[in-house]
Each structure stands twice: as C-alpha cells, then as structure tokens.
Motif scaffolding. Structure first.
Motif, PDB file in Angstrom:
ATOM      1  N   UNK A 192       0.697  -1.389  -0.108  1.00  0.00           N
ATOM      2  CA  UNK A 192      -0.079   0.006   0.269  1.00  0.00           C
ATOM      3  C   UNK A 192       0.503   1.303   0.087  1.00  0.00           C
ATOM      4  N   UNK A 193       2.041   0.977   0.023  1.00  0.00           N
ATOM      5  CA  UNK A 193       2.825   2.208   0.505  1.00  0.00           C
ATOM      6  C   UNK A 193       3.279   3.536  -0.174  1.00  0.00           C
ATOM      7  N   UNK A 194       3.400   1.628  -1.030  1.00  0.00           N
ATOM      8  CA  UNK A 194       4.047   1.803  -2.243  1.00  0.00           C
ATOM      9  C   UNK A 194       2.895   1.839  -4.475  1.00  0.00           C
ATOM     10  N   UNK A 195       1.974   2.423  -3.331  1.00  0.00           N
ATOM     11  CA  UNK A 195       0.429   2.548  -4.139  1.00  0.00           C
ATOM     12  C   UNK A 195       0.070   3.889  -3.798  1.00  0.00           C
ATOM     13  N   UNK A 196      -0.316   4.769  -5.254  1.00  0.00           N
ATOM     14  CA  UNK A 196      -1.075   5.941  -4.398  1.00  0.00           C
ATOM     15  C   UNK A 196      -2.659   5.469  -4.296  1.00  0.00           C
ATOM     16  N   UNK A 197      -3.456   6.212  -3.114  1.00  0.00           N
ATOM     17  CA  UNK A 197      -5.133   6.395  -2.870  1.00  0.00           C
ATOM     18  C   UNK A 197      -5.424   5.508  -4.114  1.00  0.00           C
ATOM     19  N   UNK A 198      -5.451   6.455  -4.980  1.00  0.00           N
ATOM     20  CA  UNK A 198      -7.155   6.314  -5.986  1.00  0.00           C
ATOM     21  C   UNK A 198      -6.007   4.391  -6.635  1.00  0.00           C
ATOM     22  N   UNK A 199      -5.349   4.126  -6.752  1.00  0.00           N
ATOM     23  CA  UNK A 199      -4.575   2.964  -6.647  1.00  0.00           C
ATOM     24  C   UNK A 199      -5.068   1.952  -6.255  1.00  0.00           C
ATOM     25  N   UNK A 200      -5.271   2.025  -4.704  1.00  0.00           N
ATOM     26  CA  UNK A 200      -5.601   1.249  -3.413  1.00  0.00           C
ATOM     27  C   UNK A 200      -7.302   1.322  -3.406  1.00  0.00           C
ATOM     28  N   UNK A 201      -7.777   2.257  -3.852  1.00  0.00           N
ATOM     29  CA  UNK A 201      -8.960   2.192  -3.712  1.00  0.00           C
ATOM     30  C   UNK A 201     -10.206   1.210  -5.312  1.00  0.00           C
ATOM     31  N   UNK A 202      -9.480   1.762  -6.317  1.00  0.00           N
ATOM     32  CA  UNK A 202      -9.631   0.883  -7.645  1.00  0.00           C
ATOM     33  C   UNK A 202      -9.361  -0.391  -8.013  1.00  0.00           C
ATOM     34  N   UNK A 203      -7.584  -0.272  -8.068  1.00  0.00           N
ATOM     35  CA  UNK A 203      -6.838  -1.556  -8.768  1.00  0.00           C
ATOM     36  C   UNK A 203      -6.981  -2.926  -6.979  1.00  0.00           C
ATOM     37  N   UNK A 204      -7.651  -3.447  -6.885  1.00  0.00           N
ATOM     38  CA  UNK A 204      -7.793  -4.215  -5.421  1.00  0.00           C
ATOM     39  C   UNK A 204      -6.784  -5.385  -5.867  1.00  0.00           C
ATOM     40  N   UNK A 205      -7.168  -6.069  -6.659  1.00  0.00           N
ATOM     41  CA  UNK A 205      -7.071  -7.341  -7.397  1.00  0.00           C
ATOM     42  C   UNK A 205      -5.314  -7.389  -7.998  1.00  0.00           C
ATOM     43  N   UNK A 206      -4.844  -6.069  -8.925  1.00  0.00           N
ATOM     44  CA  UNK A 206      -3.527  -5.402  -9.306  1.00  0.00           C
ATOM     45  C   UNK A 206      -3.096  -5.814  -7.592  1.00  0.00           C
ATOM     46  N   UNK A 207      -3.250  -5.402  -6.954  1.00  0.00           N
ATOM     47  CA  UNK A 207      -2.880  -4.804  -5.345  1.00  0.00           C
ATOM     48  C   UNK A 207      -2.672  -6.393  -4.393  1.00  0.00           C
ATOM     49  N   UNK A 208      -3.662  -7.506  -4.214  1.00  0.00           N
ATOM     50  CA  UNK A 208      -3.509  -8.704  -3.950  1.00  0.00           C
ATOM     51  C   UNK A 208      -2.857  -9.463  -4.211  1.00  0.00           C
ATOM     52  N   UNK A 209      -3.041  -9.382  -5.827  1.00  0.00           N
ATOM     53  CA  UNK A 209      -1.611 -10.446  -6.333  1.00  0.00           C
ATOM     54  C   UNK A 209      -0.419  -9.994  -6.603  1.00  0.00           C
ATOM     55  N   UNK A 210      -0.056  -8.739  -6.275  1.00  0.00           N
ATOM     56  CA  UNK A 210       1.766  -8.025  -5.815  1.00  0.00           C
ATOM     57  C   UNK A 210       1.887  -8.663  -4.361  1.00  0.00           C
ATOM     58  N   UNK A 211       1.062  -8.258  -3.518  1.00  0.00           N
ATOM     59  CA  UNK A 211       0.724  -8.810  -1.884  1.00  0.00           C
ATOM     60  C   UNK A 211       0.820 -10.231  -1.910  1.00  0.00           C
ATOM     61  N   UNK A 212      -0.070 -11.160  -2.547  1.00  0.00           N
ATOM     62  CA  UNK A 212       0.349 -13.120  -1.998  1.00  0.00           C
ATOM     63  C   UNK A 212       1.890 -13.250  -3.172  1.00  0.00           C
ATOM     64  N   UNK A 213       1.928 -12.606  -3.979  1.00  0.00           N
ATOM     65  CA  UNK A 213       3.436 -13.124  -4.630  1.00  0.00           C
ATOM     66  C   UNK A 213       4.461 -12.637  -3.176  1.00  0.00           C
ATOM     67  N   UNK A 214       4.444 -10.802  -2.763  1.00  0.00           N
ATOM     68  CA  UNK A 214       5.452 -10.883  -1.885  1.00  0.00           C
ATOM     69  C   UNK A 214       5.030 -11.879  -0.255  1.00  0.00           C
ATOM     70  N   UNK A 215       4.679 -11.971   0.293  1.00  0.00           N
ATOM     71  CA  UNK A 215       3.978 -13.083   1.078  1.00  0.00           C
ATOM     72  C   UNK A 215       4.438 -14.368   0.990  1.00  0.00           C
ATOM     73  N   UNK A 216       4.696 -14.590  -0.429  1.00  0.00           N
ATOM     74  CA  UNK A 216       4.888 -16.174  -0.077  1.00  0.00           C
ATOM     75  C   UNK A 216       6.133 -15.968   0.210  1.00  0.00           C
ATOM     76  N   UNK A 217       6.930 -15.295  -0.642  1.00  0.00           N
ATOM     77  CA  UNK A 217       8.420 -14.992  -0.872  1.00  0.00           C
ATOM     78  C   UNK A 217       9.247 -15.041   0.796  1.00  0.00           C
ATOM     79  N   UNK A 218       8.479 -13.717   1.533  1.00  0.00           N
ATOM     80  CA  UNK A 218       8.423 -13.831   2.719  1.00  0.00           C
ATOM     81  C   UNK A 218       8.864 -15.165   4.182  1.00  0.00           C
TER      82      UNK A 218
END
Length: 360
Positions: A192-218
């Motif tokens: 979320x810190x790397x995204x704008x508020x508009x992206x957070x509110x409108x591009x949830x699927x993109x953020x969810x996919x990026x979050x899943x990839x990073x979380x699995x790596x961690x």
C-alpha cells in the motif's frame, strides 16, 4: 490347596429356608443363619492361581506393545515422527508403525485443511473454521494504512493458507501462525505504501496479487512451511472523518478530467485541420516554385536560342524582335493614327464626331 466341599455344602444348607414346624410344635426361633463371609475369605486367602497366568501376562504385554506401535494417519494429514524428540521421518495417510512406549512419538499435521487469517475485518471470529483469526487488536488500527501519495486508507483483507511442509511447520518456527500474521501486516503496508490512494481504492486485484507474491516469498524465506492459497482484499475506503474532503477531491479530479477531455477534443479537431491547411500551402508553394523554375528555365533557354541566332545575323534578328514586339503591343492600343512629321493641318484626318459618341 483342596477345597473343603463339606463345609461349603453345610453352609449352603444353612442358608436354605427351613420348613415351618408342624402344628402344635413350638416355633423355637429356628430361622436361617446368615453366611459367615470371614470364613469364606479365609478359604480364598491361601488359594494360588494356576500356571496359565504367565501366558495372560505375556498376551497383555503383546497387546500393549502392538497398541502403542500402530497409528493411523487421515487422508488430509501427515504424521511427523520423532524419536526421543528428534525428527526421523514423515509418513502419509494410512496405517503406520513406530517404536512403542513413547520411544517414538507422532504428531499429526492437517496439511490439506484451509485456514483463514483475517485482518481489519470487524466480525466475530469463527474458531471452529479457523484456528487463527488475527491478533486481538483494534480492527481499524490494523487496516489503517498510509499510501504512497501520503493519504490514509482503510484496507481490510484476509489470507487463506495451508501447511505445505510439515517439517518446517513443526520445527523451524515456534509459532507459524503468529509469524504469518506479522509478515502479512508488514507486507500489506509495504504494498500500500508503494501505491497511490486511487490505486488502492480502484485496483484491488492488482494489489492483492502483488501482496500474495511478496507474502509467499517472505514465508518461504522464514521457513514457516505455510503456503498462501488465496488473498481476498475487502472493500477499501478512506476514514470517515476525511470522507467529505475526499469526495470533494474526487469531484475536483472529475472536473479536471472533464476539462482535459474537452481540451483534447478541441485539440483533435483543430490540430489536424491546421496540419492539413499547412500541408496544402506547402504543396501549393512547391507547385508555384516548380512553375516559376520551369518558366525561368524556358525563358532562359529561349533567350539563349535567340542570342545564338543574333550572333549569326544581328541586324535581321534585331529587326525580327522589333516587329514581334510591335505585333504584341499595337493590338492593345485601340485606334492608331500615323501622321507625317511634315503635315501641318490635322483636321481633315480627325473624325471628332465619332470620338464624342464613343465617349458618351
């Protein structure tokens, strides 16, 4: 020792009810006497079991060993076997065997069961369907995040996961669920810190996919033995205190976009027309240039040809040029009068009446 059957039979007869005395004979109080249990117990104290009791003990030991040596693993489970606390093997579903009497211990791990960790979702956790429902903290504080453009947004989400490595899950991390919680919150704040508020509110699927990839790596780097199967990003919004200001900003952005679109429409109309007019002028100038060059070249070639003839016969050429020029000029001069220089009276030659009618 041998049983004293005579005494036992005598005691049984004493317990039987005596027939009533005949009429006329006294009732003398001759009722049945109760059994003497002390005597019976004394008879059994010295009794010895037969030699078969050794067989019974051996059978009991065999049953105990067999019961503590076998274990069953369900279809959705894996068994982690430890020998004196050290991991020795992992077994799959079915009937399996181990060393008895806690020499080897078994821990069943539900590898195919889907668990859910929820963050910032305000609802009562269902502990039957999920062993881990997030840290017991205020849901708003968990989901309250700072975006890349320094705005604040509420981002609730949930993570579905399963155990993919029983060994890592049991031995590498003390509390895999707590580690998942900490890594999930840190990773979501990073995305979320790397995204704008508009992206957070409108591009949830993109953020969810990026979050899943990073979380699995961690999770893999931490060797938790967990696998993220799905990420569900709930409805994101801005905090209620700033909602009116955010709506005003949205209206201003929409108005700005509207003006930009109108300007682009005018641009698309005017610029192509101007470019077409410029292209037309350029082509006309090129045509005019070509005509002037060709005309000049023709005049130059004609002059050169005349000059060549002039050099051959100057007087004849001069005379011809004079006559050609007079032939081109005189037709445009109207009536012409040729007068002798010695003539003194011009009146007989002038028809003034015709000139007056022409003037009228």
């Amino acid at each position: 020792m041998a049983w004293d059957w005579e005494k036992l039979k005598e005691q049984q007869n004493k317990r039987k009810p005596q027939p009533p005395p005949p009429p006329g004979q006294g009732g003398g109080g001759g009722g049945p006497e109760p059994p003497n249990w002390e005597e019976i117990l004394d008879k059994f104290k010295g009794t010895k079991l037969p030699d078969m009791w050794w067989l019974i003990v051996i059978l009991a030991v065999i049953v105990g060993v067999a019961a503590s040596s076998m274990y069953t693993v369900g279809t959705n489970e894996e068994a982690v076997v430890q020998r004196f606390g050290e991991h020795v093997r992992t077994t799959g579903p079915g009937l399996n065997f181990k060393f008895p009497f806690n020499i080897e211990t078994v821990r069943l791990v539900p590898v195919d069961r889907r668990e859910t960790a929820k963050f910032g979702i305000d609802e009562t956790p269902d502990r039957d369907s999920s062993r881990f429902q997030g840290r017991e903290s205020d849901t708003a504080s968990v989901s309250l995040m700072l975006t890349g453009d320094l705005n604040v947004a509420l981002v609730p989400w949930s993570v579905q996961y399963r155990i993919k490595d029983s060994y890592n899950y049991c031995f590498k991390v003390a509390n895999p669920e707590s580690t998942l919680e900490d890594l999930s919150e840190a990773t979501m704040r990073l995305v979320v810190g790397d995204s704008s508020v508009d992206e957070v509110l409108t591009e949830r699927s993109t953020i969810a996919q990026e979050f899943k990839t990073l979380l699995q790596k961690e999770l893999d780097e931490a060797e938790t033995g967990l696998e993220v199967t799905a990420v569900n990003l709930e409805k994101t919004m801005v905090p209620l205190p700033v909602q009116p200001s955010y709506n005003e900003e949205n209206r201003a952005d929409q108005e700005r976009e509207k003006i930009i679109l109108q300007a682009r429409e005018e641009y698309n109309k005017a610029i192509p027309a101007a470019r077409g007019e410029a292209e037309r002028i350029i082509r006309s100038a090129e045509g005019y240039e070509l005509d002037r060059v060709n005309s000049a070249e023709g005049d130059a070639n004609r002059f050169l040809s005349l000059y060549e003839e002039y050099k051959k016969a100057p007087e004849v050429t001069r005379r011809r040029l004079y006559l050609e020029a007079i032939g081109e000029v005189l037709p445009g001069m109207g009536d012409k009068y040729i007068v002798d220089s010695d003539q003194k009276n011009l009146l007989p030659f002038l028809n003034l009446s015709d000139q007056k009618e022409a003037i009228k």
